[in-house]
Design a protein around this motif. Structure first.
Motif, PDB file in Angstrom:
ATOM      1  N   GLY A 130      81.275  21.192 -93.294  1.00 44.06           N
ATOM      2  CA  GLY A 130      79.922  20.901 -93.594  1.00 44.06           C
ATOM      3  C   GLY A 130      79.577  19.507 -93.933  1.00 44.06           C
ATOM      4  O   GLY A 130      78.553  19.037 -93.549  1.00 44.06           O
ATOM      5  N   ARG A 131      80.556  18.577 -94.294  1.00 47.09           N
ATOM      6  CA  ARG A 131      80.168  17.178 -94.274  1.00 47.09           C
ATOM      7  C   ARG A 131      80.015  16.485 -92.974  1.00 47.09           C
ATOM      8  O   ARG A 131      79.041  15.813 -92.661  1.00 47.09           O
ATOM      9  N   LEU A 132      80.730  17.092 -91.964  1.00 45.10           N
ATOM     10  CA  LEU A 132      80.603  16.468 -90.592  1.00 45.10           C
ATOM     11  C   LEU A 132      79.438  16.902 -90.166  1.00 45.10           C
ATOM     12  O   LEU A 132      78.305  16.138 -89.259  1.00 45.10           O
ATOM     13  N   LEU A 133      78.887  18.164 -90.366  1.00 51.46           N
ATOM     14  CA  LEU A 133      77.614  18.790 -89.864  1.00 51.46           C
ATOM     15  C   LEU A 133      76.555  18.037 -90.304  1.00 51.46           C
ATOM     16  O   LEU A 133      75.619  18.031 -89.707  1.00 51.46           O
ATOM     17  N   PHE A 134      76.583  17.783 -91.747  1.00 53.04           N
ATOM     18  CA  PHE A 134      75.391  16.890 -92.485  1.00 53.04           C
ATOM     19  C   PHE A 134      75.423  15.536 -91.774  1.00 53.04           C
ATOM     20  O   PHE A 134      74.280  15.161 -91.540  1.00 53.04           O
ATOM     21  N   GLN A 135      76.529  14.970 -91.408  1.00 53.54           N
ATOM     22  CA  GLN A 135      76.362  13.708 -90.945  1.00 53.54           C
ATOM     23  C   GLN A 135      75.621  13.765 -89.332  1.00 53.54           C
ATOM     24  O   GLN A 135      74.850  12.750 -89.056  1.00 53.54           O
ATOM     25  N   GLU A 136      75.784  14.877 -88.770  1.00 59.42           N
ATOM     26  CA  GLU A 136      75.265  15.288 -87.505  1.00 59.42           C
ATOM     27  C   GLU A 136      73.810  15.695 -87.708  1.00 59.42           C
ATOM     28  O   GLU A 136      73.088  16.126 -86.652  1.00 59.42           O
ATOM     29  N   GLU A 137      73.199  15.783 -88.795  1.00 57.91           N
ATOM     30  CA  GLU A 137      71.813  16.107 -89.243  1.00 57.91           C
ATOM     31  C   GLU A 137      71.775  17.653 -88.853  1.00 57.91           C
ATOM     32  O   GLU A 137      70.467  18.306 -88.614  1.00 57.91           O
ATOM     33  N   GLU A 138      72.953  18.326 -89.022  1.00 57.38           N
ATOM     34  CA  GLU A 138      72.855  19.866 -88.745  1.00 57.38           C
ATOM     35  C   GLU A 138      72.782  20.511 -90.522  1.00 57.38           C
ATOM     36  O   GLU A 138      73.664  20.980 -90.640  1.00 57.38           O
ATOM     37  N   SER A 139      71.788  20.203 -91.078  1.00 59.13           N
ATOM     38  CA  SER A 139      71.687  20.648 -92.487  1.00 59.13           C
ATOM     39  C   SER A 139      71.825  21.858 -92.783  1.00 59.13           C
ATOM     40  O   SER A 139      72.582  22.014 -93.689  1.00 59.13           O
ATOM     41  N   LYS A 140      71.130  22.832 -92.091  1.00 58.83           N
ATOM     42  CA  LYS A 140      71.484  24.147 -92.560  1.00 58.83           C
ATOM     43  C   LYS A 140      72.667  24.698 -92.301  1.00 58.83           C
ATOM     44  O   LYS A 140      73.349  25.440 -93.107  1.00 58.83           O
ATOM     45  N   ASP A 141      73.380  24.405 -91.074  1.00 59.07           N
ATOM     46  CA  ASP A 141      74.820  24.902 -91.090  1.00 59.07           C
ATOM     47  C   ASP A 141      75.644  24.147 -92.232  1.00 59.07           C
ATOM     48  O   ASP A 141      76.640  24.746 -92.599  1.00 59.07           O
ATOM     49  N   ALA A 142      75.363  22.939 -92.253  1.00 58.56           N
ATOM     50  CA  ALA A 142      76.311  22.345 -93.427  1.00 58.56           C
ATOM     51  C   ALA A 142      76.055  23.160 -94.800  1.00 58.56           C
ATOM     52  O   ALA A 142      76.918  23.119 -95.300  1.00 58.56           O
ATOM     53  N   GLU A 143      74.847  23.523 -95.047  1.00 55.77           N
ATOM     54  CA  GLU A 143      74.536  24.184 -96.245  1.00 55.77           C
ATOM     55  C   GLU A 143      75.342  25.531 -96.317  1.00 55.77           C
ATOM     56  O   GLU A 143      75.829  25.756 -97.280  1.00 55.77           O
ATOM     57  N   ARG A 144      75.536  26.081 -95.148  1.00 52.64           N
ATOM     58  CA  ARG A 144      76.216  27.492 -95.155  1.00 52.64           C
ATOM     59  C   ARG A 144      77.630  27.068 -95.192  1.00 52.64           C
ATOM     60  O   ARG A 144      78.222  27.945 -96.116  1.00 52.64           O
ATOM     61  N   ASN A 145      78.180  26.097 -94.850  1.00 49.62           N
ATOM     62  CA  ASN A 145      79.681  25.897 -95.111  1.00 49.62           C
ATOM     63  C   ASN A 145      79.993  25.390 -96.458  1.00 49.62           C
ATOM     64  O   ASN A 145      80.681  25.733 -96.878  1.00 49.62           O
ATOM     65  N   PHE A 146      79.074  24.524 -97.223  1.00 49.88           N
ATOM     66  CA  PHE A 146      79.384  24.253 -98.454  1.00 49.88           C
ATOM     67  C   PHE A 146      79.246  25.418 -99.367  1.00 49.88           C
ATOM     68  O   PHE A 146      80.081  25.596-100.364  1.00 49.88           O
TER      69      PHE A 146
END
Length: 569
Positions: free
Chosen positions: A238-254
């Motif tokens: 989630g942390r890496l996806l958020f860095q890559e601006e993939e906020s929705k996928d990051a949110e799902r992982n968190f």
């Protein structure tokens, strides 16, 4: 408690199942294991200490003593950070248990390998040669027994080799492990998943790490076990996806990490704190849902271990700072900062260790951060006191001291005491050099303008210009460093009533990036607040307008991506 040198007196009877003494020992072990499971490690220690005392009466080198000593080591190790004496105590328990296991079962034994691995973790920062010896021996035992637990000492060895600047050797060990476990991924997916996660943690390239994390989760998907590992991977991914601006996928992982870890006792408090905190930052930055972010941080406060380690790059206090700057509500953050400043002051007063200088620097940084917040609340004298601490405790001429000096001078000038502000400014002007930060230079311009003095302004603005130009020429804007340098220049110009020049610099800032980045939007919003604090409303409005435009593009892009992923095949 430490083990007695003799540990067990030969000639005492050996307890057996059904024996009252053995039952008492077993009860202490059960109570200790339950406390350990509930993360009450201090209580676990007490029970394991009682179990050791009983087991010492069972006979020489008995397995009950080995089990008690090993669990005692586990309980101590679960309470980082360990001071030297505690680390030595913990090591002695594992060492004693290892000796009994080896004497009883021989050198090729799972328990021997377990103890060697734990001993190596304790030695890691103190004795590279001895640590490596323990790890390679543990690995050879696991290989001899064809055990998938080979990955446990191997992971520590990989870290050790990296710390010892043997990166090529570290990469080779990891590559060999991946190859070894790829061959049996269908029947035993856990070791390969651990290898992939380990590889992902150690690379600086998100494009490499993200697929590794995703594959690791896929390998573990069919198992109801290994919850702790899954949660760790979801948080990291989630942390890496958020860095890559993939906020929705990051949110799902968190969210998955939070859901899975909420009732799982084997998931560490630090990992859960990070999951909640990083979700809070996403709510703050992406959704601007400050209420949801604060609720998440309250939950993180409830579950965090007050004596445990803080998640790297995150943690409740850090995230409260991000939330305060974004929302403009500093009340809760100010409470925490006041507490931190006071705790640091008390600790430094009695500190004679080698860490005192570092702790003093942290204290002064916290004072500098808290002072403008106190000023916002109208606590002018407290703000002055905090800036004065930074000036007195910091190294003369350092950026910390000069930032504190000119921030204080500006506040004093705004209050109308121009003579006192002038005295502070004059002392600082003598120390301007190539190392003076853009932030300090812009503060100096604002002070000189407030004092009605124009003789130094042009020189200071020219220094700001040089720093801004140098930052632009680097071509990189990592962590917003170029944007920050350029906006410090714009702030100096606007503060000196050269608005048209400031607007041109802001135009250049907007031209730096054409992509829509949530972090870009946040930086511009934070800078809008800075310009507002100096009553530079026109520039603040431009920055907010640009940030809003970026956010609109992001939300439109993400909505389109969401529609595309839900379309039927």
């Amino acid at each position: 408690m430490r083990l007695n040198g003799a540990s067990a007196k030969i000639g005492h009877k050996v307890a057996s199942r059904g024996d009252a003494m053995f039952e008492k020992w077993q009860n202490e072990m059960d109570q200790g294991n339950l406390a350990f499971k509930m993360r009450d490690f201090a209580a676990a220690e007490k029970h394991f200490a009682a179990a050791i005392e009983m087991a010492e009466k069972f006979g020489h080198n008995n397995l009950s003593l080995a089990q008690s000593a090993e669990r005692m080591g586990d309980a101590i190790m679960a309470q980082p950070p360990l001071e030297n004496e505690r680390a030595e105590e913990c090591f002695s328990y594992f060492q004693h248990a290892c000796g009994i296991y080896e004497a009883t079962h021989g050198p090729i034994d799972l328990k021997v390998a377990e103890c060697l691995t734990n001993m190596s973790k304790l030695l890691l920062w103190f004795n590279v040669e001895e640590t490596e010896k323990f790890l390679r021996r543990a690995m050879s035992i696991y290989e001899e027994l064809n055990s998938d637990r080979l990955i446990e000492p191997a992971e520590v060895l990989i870290s050790l080799l990296q710390l010892d600047s043997r990166k090529e050797e570290s990469a080779q060990v990891l590559a060999e492990l991946v190859k070894k476990f790829e061959a049996k991924a269908d029947t035993s997916p856990l070791p390969l998943a651990v290898c992939l996660a380990s590889h992902a943690r150690r690379t600086d390239e998100n494009a490499v790490a993200i697929p590794h994390y995703k594959r690791a989760l896929k390998l573990l998907a069919g198992s109801s076990e290994h919850t702790a590992l899954k949660v760790e991977i979801h948080v990291a991914l989630g942390r890496l996806l958020f860095q890559e601006e993939e906020s929705k996928d990051a949110e799902r992982n968190f969210q998955k990490a939070m859901d899975m870890g909420e009732c799982a006792p084997d998931v560490s408090a630090m990992v859960m704190e990070e999951a909640l905190c990083r979700m809070a930052r996403l709510q703050t930055y992406y959704y601007q849902d400050y209420k949801r972010a604060e609720d998440l941080l309250k939950r993180a406060e409830e579950i965090r271990d007050p004596n445990g380690q803080v998640p790297i790059g995150s943690g409740v206090h850090a995230e409260r700072g991000f939330l305060a700057r974004a929302s403009g509500n500093f009340e809760k953050y100010a409470e925490e900062m006041r507490l931190k400043v006071e705790e640091a002051r008390e600790a430094i007063a009695t500190d004679s260790s080698e860490w005192k200088d570092l702790r003093t620097m942290t204290w002064t940084l916290n004072c500098i951060a808290l002072a403008p917040i106190e000023l916002k609340f109208g606590n002018r004298e407290e703000a002055y006191r905090l800036w004065k601490i930074a000036m007195d405790e910091g190294k003369p001429g350092s950026w910390m001291v000069e930032k504190a000096r000119f921030a204080m001078a500006l506040a004093i000038a705004k209050s109308g005491d121009l003579d006192k502000a002038k005295a502070l400014a004059d002392e600082g002007l003598k120390l301007v050099n190539d190392g003076t930060t853009g932030e300090t230079l812009s503060l100096m311009v604002l002070v000189e303008h407030a004092l009605g003095r124009t003789d130094h302004i042009e020189m200071l603005i020219e220094e700001c210009r040089k720093q801004s130009q140098k930052a632009k020429e680097t071509g990189a804007d990592e962590y917003g460093s170029t944007t920050t340098s350029m906006l410090n220049f714009a702030l100096a110009l606007a503060g000196a009533e050269r608005s048209s020049e400031a607007d041109k610099v802001i135009d250049d800032v907007f031209a730096l990036h054409t992509d829509a980045s949530i972090f870009r939007a946040v930086i511009l919003e934070e800078w809008a607040n800075v310009f507002d604090d100096e009553n530079l409303e026109a520039q603040a409005a431009r920055l907010r307008e640009q940030s809003k435009a970026i956010r609109t593009r992001i939300y439109e892009r993400d909505a389109q991506l969401s529609e595309e992923t839900t379309l039927p095949a």
